[in-house]
Enzyme design. Sequence first.
Site, mmCIF file in Angstrom:
data_model
loop_
_atom_site.group_PDB
_atom_site.id
_atom_site.type_symbol
_atom_site.label_atom_id
_atom_site.label_comp_id
_atom_site.label_asym_id
_atom_site.label_seq_id
_atom_site.Cartn_x
_atom_site.Cartn_y
_atom_site.Cartn_z
ATOM 1 N N SER A 138 0.857 -1.191 0.000
ATOM 2 C CA SER A 138 0.000 0.000 0.000
ATOM 3 C C SER A 138 0.884 1.229 0.000
ATOM 4 O O SER A 138 2.026 1.191 0.494
ATOM 5 C CB SER A 138 -0.890 0.014 1.252
ATOM 6 N N TYR A 151 -1.342 -0.469 10.444
ATOM 7 C CA TYR A 151 -1.412 -0.674 9.005
ATOM 8 C C TYR A 151 -0.175 -0.101 8.323
ATOM 9 O O TYR A 151 0.480 -0.780 7.515
ATOM 10 C CB TYR A 151 -2.681 -0.015 8.459
#
Length: 249
Positions: A138, A151
Amino acid sequence: MTQKLKNKICIITGATSGMGKAIAEKFSSEGANIILSGRNAERGSKLATKLKRSVFLAGDVRDPEYNKALTAAAISNFGGLDILSINAGILGLGNVVDLSIDDWHKTLDTNLSSIFYISKYAIPYLEKNGGNILINASIAAFKSFPNHPAYCASKAASLALMKQMAVEYGPKIRVNAMCPGPVETPLLWDSARAFDNPETAVEKARESTLLKRLGTPEDVAKLALFMVSEDSSWITGTTMTIDGGIINS
């Protein structure tokens, strides 16, 4: 038309929704034999019925034994392994003070440790076939967002692990990563809850891209196909950003 993955054997984690599902559909259309991984048995079984040459195995990627079983399923069903497409991920929302220790570990285990587990069991077979590993990371690996500490940390660490494995296992195995930006999936809408104005966060992300649109799972699947096919045969240890230009906005 030549199928770019004809007779290739793949394991795809996170295959029951979003980008992982789109990748599974794309790889199947290109002739791949696929072991589908996901937690939702209903969605996984439905996808396996839809796709040709595919087998679904339900489980949690945080469990090392499940990852071992995925590898064994590729060998027992199709006789080998060529491609490992790693997509499973969760958000673990909350700032450092508020995020529970359990959610911290759950996020790191899902987004990072599972890469280690499946790679550990898959690499011996990938080495035999000159295979490759593709990690779906990501832009959170290098662009921070509020209330995403677990995350962001897990995605950054996944890139470090990718580079290390590329060094360790080249030239037999290619190892790369993709870093998607705002892609229109359920995870994006869940992520919006971490912002002060969730109802406008997704629209703001859309407008912040240079191309003025959200990505689609199919956009990412097309890049994934390139990265695991012979079209990218001289690429390894690399991170490919696919974000509509938001990282430069």
